[in-house]
Design a protein around this motif. Structure first.
Motif, PDB file in Angstrom:
ATOM      1  N   ALA A  37      10.730  44.623   9.410  1.00 51.38           N
ATOM      2  CA  ALA A  37      10.374  43.188   9.223  1.00 51.38           C
ATOM      3  C   ALA A  37      11.281  42.518  10.478  1.00 51.38           C
ATOM      4  CB  ALA A  37      10.991  42.560   7.799  1.00 51.38           C
ATOM      5  N   ASP A  38      12.563  43.034  10.612  1.00 45.26           N
ATOM      6  CA  ASP A  38      13.311  42.337  11.887  1.00 45.26           C
ATOM      7  C   ASP A  38      12.735  42.787  13.023  1.00 45.26           C
ATOM      8  OD1 ASP A  38      15.669  41.146  12.906  1.00 45.26           O
ATOM      9  OD2 ASP A  38      16.105  43.573  13.422  1.00 45.26           O
ATOM     10  N   ALA A  39      12.359  44.083  13.288  1.00 40.51           N
ATOM     11  CA  ALA A  39      11.991  44.366  14.507  1.00 40.51           C
ATOM     12  C   ALA A  39      10.631  43.713  15.000  1.00 40.51           C
ATOM     13  CB  ALA A  39      11.506  46.017  14.552  1.00 40.51           C
ATOM     14  N   PHE A  40       9.887  43.257  14.066  1.00 38.82           N
ATOM     15  CA  PHE A  40       8.583  42.494  14.498  1.00 38.82           C
ATOM     16  C   PHE A  40       8.960  40.991  14.098  1.00 38.82           C
ATOM     17  CE2 PHE A  40       6.544  46.718  14.284  1.00 38.82           C
ATOM     18  CZ  PHE A  40       5.855  46.561  15.397  1.00 38.82           C
ATOM     19  N   ASN A  41       9.965  40.722  13.712  1.00 37.45           N
ATOM     20  CA  ASN A  41      10.596  39.320  13.502  1.00 37.45           C
ATOM     21  C   ASN A  41       9.460  38.322  12.723  1.00 37.45           C
ATOM     22  OD1 ASN A  41      12.177  37.111  13.568  1.00 37.45           O
ATOM     23  ND2 ASN A  41      12.028  36.508  15.728  1.00 37.45           N
ATOM     24  N   ILE A  42       9.175  38.818  11.723  1.00 35.08           N
ATOM     25  CA  ILE A  42       8.291  38.214  10.635  1.00 35.08           C
ATOM     26  C   ILE A  42       8.930  37.202   9.885  1.00 35.08           C
ATOM     27  CG2 ILE A  42       6.829  40.210  10.421  1.00 35.08           C
ATOM     28  CD1 ILE A  42       8.031  40.319   7.420  1.00 35.08           C
ATOM     29  N   GLU A  43       8.153  36.183   9.216  1.00 34.86           N
ATOM     30  CA  GLU A  43       8.621  35.234   8.605  1.00 34.86           C
ATOM     31  C   GLU A  43       9.473  35.304   7.350  1.00 34.86           C
ATOM     32  OE1 GLU A  43       5.685  32.425   8.269  1.00 34.86           O
ATOM     33  OE2 GLU A  43       5.920  31.488  10.199  1.00 34.86           O
ATOM     34  N   GLU A  44       8.872  36.407   6.382  1.00 35.55           N
ATOM     35  CA  GLU A  44       9.413  36.615   5.375  1.00 35.55           C
ATOM     36  C   GLU A  44       8.761  38.022   4.510  1.00 35.55           C
ATOM     37  OE1 GLU A  44      10.446  34.105   0.997  1.00 35.55           O
ATOM     38  OE2 GLU A  44       8.505  33.772   2.098  1.00 35.55           O
ATOM     39  N   LEU A  45       9.865  38.343   3.640  1.00 29.07           N
ATOM     40  CA  LEU A  45       9.666  39.664   2.944  1.00 29.07           C
ATOM     41  C   LEU A  45       9.810  39.354   1.485  1.00 29.07           C
ATOM     42  CD1 LEU A  45       9.241  42.761   3.455  1.00 29.07           C
ATOM     43  CD2 LEU A  45      11.856  42.794   3.858  1.00 29.07           C
ATOM     44  N   ILE A  46       8.683  39.633   0.909  1.00 29.29           N
ATOM     45  CA  ILE A  46       8.676  39.111  -0.625  1.00 29.29           C
ATOM     46  C   ILE A  46       8.471  40.619  -1.397  1.00 29.29           C
ATOM     47  CG2 ILE A  46       7.717  37.739  -2.440  1.00 29.29           C
ATOM     48  CD1 ILE A  46       6.414  36.165  -0.125  1.00 29.29           C
ATOM     49  N   PHE A  47       9.300  40.959  -2.304  1.00 30.27           N
ATOM     50  CA  PHE A  47       9.316  42.003  -2.964  1.00 30.27           C
ATOM     51  C   PHE A  47       8.773  41.383  -4.476  1.00 30.27           C
ATOM     52  CE2 PHE A  47      12.384  43.064   0.017  1.00 30.27           C
ATOM     53  CZ  PHE A  47      12.036  44.412   0.590  1.00 30.27           C
TER      54      PHE A  47
END
Length: 166
Positions: A37-47
Motif C-alpha cells: 500500500a505504501d509502495a503504490f501510495n494508495i489512499e487507504e487500507l481498510i481491514f
C-alpha cells in the motif's frame, strides 16, 4: 550503483485506490499489505472482520509503513462497501464465472477505485462479490487456481496504477 529510496528519482504520487480487506487475518500478509500500500501510495487500507491482528506480529513485516499508510478496521465489509459505493468503483479481485481478466480490464478514470481482497482461505465473500461493480482475476498458468493475497494485490495495483498514470 544500486539506488536507495533516498537516492532514487521516483516521484511521490498518491493513487486514488482504497484496498478493502475481506477478513484477511494472517499477520505477515497484513504487514505485507501495508508495505505494498505504501509502495503504490494508495489512499487507504481498510481491514474488515473480527480478529484482525494489527499489532506486534504484523510489524515484523511492515517496516514501519503502518505509521504512514492511512488505515482502519471495521467489523463488517458490507458497511464499508455501502459507504464507498457512491464515490468509488467497487472492484473485487476474485476468479468467478463472470470475472474479467485483469490485463484486459479498463478502469473508469472518473472514479476512485475500491479494490476488495479476499481472505486467505475462502477469497472474497459472495456478499461482497454481489455488491461489486466489476470482478477481475489474474490468469493462472500452472496447476494451482489461487495465489497469495499479497502477490495478487501487487499485480492488481501494478496494472491499475499503470492505467492511472498513462
Amino acid at each position: 550503483m544500486q539506488l536507495t529510496h533516498y537516492t532514487s528519482n521516483f516521484k511521490k504520487q498518491k493513487h486514488p485506490i482504497t484496498l478493502i480487506c475481506d477478513n484477511i487475518s494472517n499477520a505477515p500478509n497484513i504487514g505485507s499489505l501495508f508495505r505494498i500500500a505504501d509502495a503504490f501510495n494508495i489512499e487507504e487500507l481498510i481491514f474488515c472482520g473480527d480478529n484482525i491482528p494489527i499489532g506486534r506480529r504484523m510489524t515484523k513485516t511492515t517496516r514501519s509503513t503502518e505509521n504512514y499508510v492511512s488505515h482502519r478496521t471495521e467489523k463488517t465489509i458490507d458497511d464499508v462497501i455501502l459507504q464507498l459505493k457512491e464515490t468509488h468503483q467497487i472492484i473485487a479481485l476474485e476468479i468467478t464465472e463472470n470475472s474479467t481478466e485483469l490485463s484486459t480490464f479498463k478502469i473508469n478514470n472518473n472514479k476512485p477505485i475500491a479494490l476488495i481482497l479476499g481472505d486467505e482461505n475462502f477469497g472474497v465473500s459472495e456478499s461482497a462479490i454481489g455488491q461489486s461493480d466489476a470482478i477481475v482475476h489474474i490468469n493462472m498458468y500452472g496447476n494451482n487456481s489461487s495465489m497469495n493475497v499479497v502477490q495478487a494485490t501487487s499485480i492488481a495495483l501494478y496494472e491499475f496504477t499503470k492505467q492511472l498514470n498513462s
